[in-house]
Design a protein around this motif. Structure first.
Motif, PDB file in Angstrom:
ATOM      1  N   THR A  90       0.839  -1.218   0.000  1.00 44.04           N
ATOM      2  CA  THR A  90       0.000   0.000   0.000  1.00 44.04           C
ATOM      3  C   THR A  90       0.869   1.262   0.000  1.00 44.04           C
ATOM      4  OG1 THR A  90      -1.586  -1.218   1.301  1.00 44.04           O
ATOM      5  CG2 THR A  90      -1.835   1.143   1.345  1.00 44.04           C
ATOM      6  N   PHE A  91       2.123   1.150   0.465  1.00 44.13           N
ATOM      7  CA  PHE A  91       2.953   2.343   0.650  1.00 44.13           C
ATOM      8  C   PHE A  91       4.107   2.448  -0.349  1.00 44.13           C
ATOM      9  CE2 PHE A  91       0.716   1.884   4.612  1.00 44.13           C
ATOM     10  CZ  PHE A  91       0.387   3.196   4.927  1.00 44.13           C
ATOM     11  N   THR A  92       4.065   1.679  -1.434  1.00 51.74           N
ATOM     12  CA  THR A  92       5.168   1.771  -2.393  1.00 51.74           C
ATOM     13  C   THR A  92       5.044   3.064  -3.211  1.00 51.74           C
ATOM     14  OG1 THR A  92       3.858   0.500  -3.931  1.00 51.74           O
ATOM     15  CG2 THR A  92       5.473  -0.724  -2.629  1.00 51.74           C
ATOM     16  N   ASP A 218      -7.365   5.374  -2.768  1.00 43.30           N
ATOM     17  CA  ASP A 218      -7.102   5.639  -1.352  1.00 43.30           C
ATOM     18  C   ASP A 218      -6.776   4.346  -0.590  1.00 43.30           C
ATOM     19  OD1 ASP A 218      -9.708   4.478  -0.923  1.00 43.30           O
ATOM     20  OD2 ASP A 218     -10.510   6.396  -1.612  1.00 43.30           O
ATOM     21  N   PHE A 219      -6.365   4.527   0.698  1.00 46.12           N
ATOM     22  CA  PHE A 219      -5.972   3.370   1.508  1.00 46.12           C
ATOM     23  C   PHE A 219      -7.094   2.343   1.598  1.00 46.12           C
ATOM     24  CE2 PHE A 219      -3.019   6.357   3.969  1.00 46.12           C
ATOM     25  CZ  PHE A 219      -1.935   5.967   3.217  1.00 46.12           C
ATOM     26  N   LEU A 220      -8.318   2.854   1.746  1.00 47.33           N
ATOM     27  CA  LEU A 220      -9.445   1.941   1.922  1.00 47.33           C
ATOM     28  C   LEU A 220      -9.510   0.950   0.754  1.00 47.33           C
ATOM     29  CD1 LEU A 220     -11.891   1.269   3.652  1.00 47.33           C
ATOM     30  CD2 LEU A 220     -13.216   2.869   2.290  1.00 47.33           C
ATOM     31  N   VAL A 283      -8.101   3.482  10.826  1.00 48.12           N
ATOM     32  CA  VAL A 283      -8.113   4.306  12.044  1.00 48.12           C
ATOM     33  C   VAL A 283      -6.676   4.534  12.525  1.00 48.12           C
ATOM     34  CG1 VAL A 283      -8.770   4.352  14.492  1.00 48.12           C
ATOM     35  CG2 VAL A 283     -10.416   3.599  12.782  1.00 48.12           C
ATOM     36  N   LEU A 284      -5.873   3.482  12.458  1.00 47.45           N
ATOM     37  CA  LEU A 284      -4.474   3.611  12.916  1.00 47.45           C
ATOM     38  C   LEU A 284      -3.712   4.624  12.053  1.00 47.45           C
ATOM     39  CD1 LEU A 284      -2.039   2.621  14.620  1.00 47.45           C
ATOM     40  CD2 LEU A 284      -1.633   0.932  12.840  1.00 47.45           C
ATOM     41  N   PHE A 285      -3.811   4.489  10.733  1.00 42.53           N
ATOM     42  CA  PHE A 285      -3.083   5.417   9.855  1.00 42.53           C
ATOM     43  C   PHE A 285      -3.518   6.836  10.160  1.00 42.53           C
ATOM     44  CE2 PHE A 285      -2.815   2.016   6.274  1.00 42.53           C
ATOM     45  CZ  PHE A 285      -1.920   1.308   7.061  1.00 42.53           C
ATOM     46  N   SER A 287      -4.806   7.998  13.079  1.00 41.03           N
ATOM     47  CA  SER A 287      -4.394   8.537  14.379  1.00 41.03           C
ATOM     48  C   SER A 287      -2.883   8.699  14.488  1.00 41.03           C
ATOM     49  CB  SER A 287      -4.961   7.713  15.535  1.00 41.03           C
ATOM     50  OG  SER A 287      -4.617   6.380  15.362  1.00 41.03           O
ATOM     51  N   VAL A 288      -2.086   7.819  13.844  1.00 40.46           N
ATOM     52  CA  VAL A 288      -0.630   8.020  13.950  1.00 40.46           C
ATOM     53  C   VAL A 288      -0.131   9.019  12.914  1.00 40.46           C
ATOM     54  CG1 VAL A 288      -0.072   5.788  15.004  1.00 40.46           C
ATOM     55  CG2 VAL A 288      -0.043   5.992  12.523  1.00 40.46           C
ATOM     56  N   GLY A 289      -0.854   9.142  11.808  1.00 40.16           N
ATOM     57  CA  GLY A 289      -0.366   9.994  10.722  1.00 40.16           C
ATOM     58  C   GLY A 289      -0.735  11.454  10.859  1.00 40.16           C
ATOM     59  N   THR A 347      14.925  19.087  10.595  1.00 39.46           N
ATOM     60  CA  THR A 347      13.822  19.339  11.536  1.00 39.46           C
ATOM     61  C   THR A 347      13.471  18.046  12.270  1.00 39.46           C
ATOM     62  OG1 THR A 347      12.965  20.974   9.986  1.00 39.46           O
ATOM     63  CG2 THR A 347      11.496  20.306  11.758  1.00 39.46           C
ATOM     64  N   LEU A 348      13.483  16.934  11.542  1.00 41.43           N
ATOM     65  CA  LEU A 348      13.170  15.648  12.182  1.00 41.43           C
ATOM     66  C   LEU A 348      14.243  15.244  13.187  1.00 41.43           C
ATOM     67  CD1 LEU A 348      11.762  13.549   9.213  1.00 41.43           C
ATOM     68  CD2 LEU A 348      10.591  13.961  11.377  1.00 41.43           C
ATOM     69  N   ARG A 349      15.451  15.752  12.996  1.00 43.05           N
ATOM     70  CA  ARG A 349      16.499  15.485  13.999  1.00 43.05           C
ATOM     71  C   ARG A 349      16.241  16.335  15.247  1.00 43.05           C
ATOM     72  NH1 ARG A 349      20.470  17.716  16.454  1.00 43.05           N
ATOM     73  NH2 ARG A 349      20.323  19.636  15.247  1.00 43.05           N
ATOM     74  N   GLU A 358      10.178   1.399  21.291  1.00 50.65           N
ATOM     75  CA  GLU A 358      10.215   0.276  22.234  1.00 50.65           C
ATOM     76  C   GLU A 358      10.176  -1.069  21.533  1.00 50.65           C
ATOM     77  OE1 GLU A 358       7.866   2.051  26.085  1.00 50.65           O
ATOM     78  OE2 GLU A 358       6.861   0.590  24.835  1.00 50.65           O
ATOM     79  N   ARG A 359      10.808  -2.037  22.153  1.00 49.60           N
ATOM     80  CA  ARG A 359      10.652  -3.442  21.759  1.00 49.60           C
ATOM     81  C   ARG A 359      10.572  -4.265  23.035  1.00 49.60           C
ATOM     82  NH1 ARG A 359      10.082  -1.106  17.630  1.00 49.60           N
ATOM     83  NH2 ARG A 359      11.168  -1.385  15.655  1.00 49.60           N
ATOM     84  N   GLN A 360       9.953  -5.462  22.923  1.00 50.81           N
ATOM     85  CA  GLN A 360       9.894  -6.351  24.084  1.00 50.81           C
ATOM     86  C   GLN A 360      10.687  -7.625  23.783  1.00 50.81           C
ATOM     87  OE1 GLN A 360       6.061  -8.110  25.161  1.00 50.81           O
ATOM     88  NE2 GLN A 360       6.547  -7.705  27.304  1.00 50.81           N
ATOM     89  N   PHE A 433       4.740   8.299   2.811  1.00 49.47           N
ATOM     90  CA  PHE A 433       3.499   9.084   2.763  1.00 49.47           C
ATOM     91  C   PHE A 433       3.714  10.406   3.513  1.00 49.47           C
ATOM     92  CE2 PHE A 433      -0.496  10.385   4.688  1.00 49.47           C
ATOM     93  CZ  PHE A 433      -1.409  10.273   3.654  1.00 49.47           C
ATOM     94  N   ALA A 434       4.282  10.316   4.739  1.00 42.41           N
ATOM     95  CA  ALA A 434       4.459  11.511   5.577  1.00 42.41           C
ATOM     96  C   ALA A 434       5.398  12.506   4.893  1.00 42.41           C
ATOM     97  CB  ALA A 434       5.023  11.105   6.937  1.00 42.41           C
ATOM     98  N   LEU A 435       6.465  11.980   4.281  1.00 36.70           N
ATOM     99  CA  LEU A 435       7.437  12.883   3.655  1.00 36.70           C
ATOM    100  C   LEU A 435       6.845  13.572   2.431  1.00 36.70           C
ATOM    101  CD1 LEU A 435      10.682  10.755   4.028  1.00 36.70           C
ATOM    102  CD2 LEU A 435      10.097  12.870   5.211  1.00 36.70           C
TER     103      LEU A 435
END
Ligand code: HEM
Length: 484
Positions: A90-92, A218-220, A283-285, A287-289, A347-349, A358-360, A433-435
């Motif tokens: 979906t993100f290529t 679109d993503f959907l 919903v995730l894309f 809320s995080v995006g 700016t991202l730096r 995090e990882r577990q 996508f964000a960039l």
């Protein structure tokens, strides 16, 4: 190593006191359990890439809610692998190209608002609100094929401004108890709203697709049609997405990233996403995006206002590139703007929206040659903010210097000290996508308007203490002028 927390004035002081005493690896209390912070770049590579099979998961999310338990970010083990490999294509770049026009057209509102403010004498604007409107529109159209009207905005706001007590309960109370009272971290009303939009659209699309009349990008639509591909095709998509990352990975890193999703020879999971899984990712894309991208845009613009020479160089690059195509911006022109890329990277730096990753550990693990055993179940934190502000990797770390990311300097950055989108097979799937969204917005606004420090601009920025894991600041006021 610098501080590892939301950079409020208090934590900056604590950092000054503790700098040099703590070092790059230290134990913390994570609620009532011990956790460990690892800030050494070689060990970060070890955890995030080489031994990814041991550190595949993040902190477990306490919910059996049919949608929230399906978020890609909180899935574990084989289930994560299945969904990530289905969602990856979906993100290529080819899919992003199709979203370019949605992003470009969503900038009109923003330009209109800026025009009004620039016409006032000493006009100033709150960047968080300005860009919040833009990113909300983009992600609403890309994830839910919907305009962000006031009802949409109200429900969306609830998804990321839920009160602290909800998060506190989630961290402290056992899952069986939360389930018994049907408690969820994200508010049920907002989830119901998005569920009804998405299910309605899925049904409508299924009917439309049967008549072969319309195609959506679109993503959907992408998620409805997504199915697990063969390992060759998955590898190709992963390579395409990794190419969007800032540091060109070595061949062994690329292979490890690809193997993490393709190493199951006999795949017996479902090959498609079901309705709840599709809704969960939308919903995730969203809320995080939404907030990460709008914050990035706001910090970029703030940095430009405070560094007029950089702003002028960027303006010249943008105008020259657009003029070379009769004033029309197209998708292929975006990667040609090298200085724009350096501005965003720096700016991202300086203001990375995700402060810590995090990882577990899924089994007892010996941490390199340190003699430390990370016990099964322990949470390992990667202190991204601290790495980005460590003077041994970034001299004069508090200064905005885009040239750190121009050719000649960029290659000299120490690997695994620059992690705005994470790293390894579980890095940010939405980075490209964000960039793209950020670049289009900056091209549009900086080509027309000049940003300046105004009477109420705060220097330095003041951050909210409730930030972690996201950097948050209240508002960012900046003056707006037209270029002469
Ligand atoms: C400036 C904007 C953004 C930043 C700085 C950012 C940063 C991050 C970071 C640091 C992670 C954790 C990576 C790791 O643990 O190694 C992450 C994960 C993730 N991001 Fe982003 N992100 C941004 C925008 C987006 C957008 C626009 C989307 C979707 C459209 C997105 C979707 C995701 C997802 C789904 C994950 C979890 C991936 C997984 O667990 O497999 N992000 N992001």
């Amino acid at each position: 190593m610098a501080y590892d927390s939301a950079p409020t004035q208090l934590t900056i002081w604590l950092a000054v006191i503790s700098a040099g005493l703590i070092g790059t690896i230290y134990l913390i209390y994570d609620g009532s359990k011990p956790g460990i912070i690892v800030g050494d770049p070689n060990l970060i590579k070890q955890i995030m890439v080489k031994d990814f099979h041991i550190f595949t998961n993040r902190r477990p999310v306490k919910t059996t809610h049919p949608i929230m338990s399906k978020f890609l970010s909180s899935l574990v083990g084989e289930e994560w692998k299945r969904v990530r490999s289905i969602v990856t294509p979906t993100f290529t770049s080819s899919k992003m190209k199709n979203l370019f026009h949605i992003m470009k057209n969503s900038s009109n509102d923003m330009l209109e608002k800026l025009g009004k403010v620039a016409a006032e004498e000493n006009g100033e604007i709150d960047l968080k609100k300005l860009y919040g409107g833009y990113t909300m529109n983009v992600i609403a159209k890309c994830a839910f094929a919907t305009e962000a009207d006031s009802e949409f905005e109200n429900n969306a706001t609830q998804l990321f401004t839920f009160p602290f007590w909800r998060k506190f309960l989630d961290y402290t109370v056992p899952m069986w108890w939360l389930d018994s009272i049907k408690f969820t971290v994200l508010p049920q009303g907002a989830m119901d709203f998005f569920r009804s939009i998405t299910v309605g659209l899925i049904n409508q699309r299924v009917r439309t697709n049967q008549q072969h009349t319309e195609h959506y990008h679109d993503f959907l639509e992408l998620l409805m049609n997504a199915k697990r591909l063969g390992s060759g095709e998955i590898s190709k998509s992963i390579k395409d997405i990794d190419d969007a990352s800032f540091r060109k990975e070595t061949d062994d890193e690329k292979t490890l990233n690809q193997n993490a999703l393709t190493d199951t020879t006999t795949y017996d999971g479902k090959k498609k996403l079901d309705e709840n899984e599709i809704l969960a990712q939308c919903v995730l894309f969203f809320s995080v995006g939404f907030e990460t991208s709008s914050q990035l845009l706001a910090y970029c613009t703030y940095c430009l206002a405070l560094n007029p020479d950089c702003q002028e160089t960027l303006h010249d690059e943008i105008v020259e590139t657009i003029n070379s195509n009769q004033g029309e911006l197209n998708y292929n022109m975006v990667p040609k703007m090298i200085y724009l890329d350096a501005i965003i990277s720096e700016t991202l730096r300086l203001y990375n929206p995700v402060l810590r990753m995090e990882r577990q550990a899924s089994e007892n693990y010996t941490l390199g040659s340190t003699g430390i055993t990370i016990e099964k179940g322990m949470i390992v934190g990667i202190p991204v903010w601290a790495l980005h502000h460590d003077p041994q990797y970034y001299p004069e770390p508090d200064l905005f210097k885009p040239e750190r990311f121009l050719a000649g300097n960029r290659e000299r950055l120490v690997p695994y000290t620059y992690l705005p989108f994470g790293t390894g097979p579980r890095n940010c799937i939405g980075a490209r996508f964000a960039l793209l969204e950020t670049k289009i917005a900056l091209i549009k606004v900086v080509s027309k308007y000049r940003f300046v420090e105004s009477k109420t601009t705060k220097i330095p920025l003041r951050f909210l203490p409730v930030g972690r894991p996201l950097l948050r600041c209240e508002h960012i006021a900046i003056g707006v002028k037209k270029w002469l």
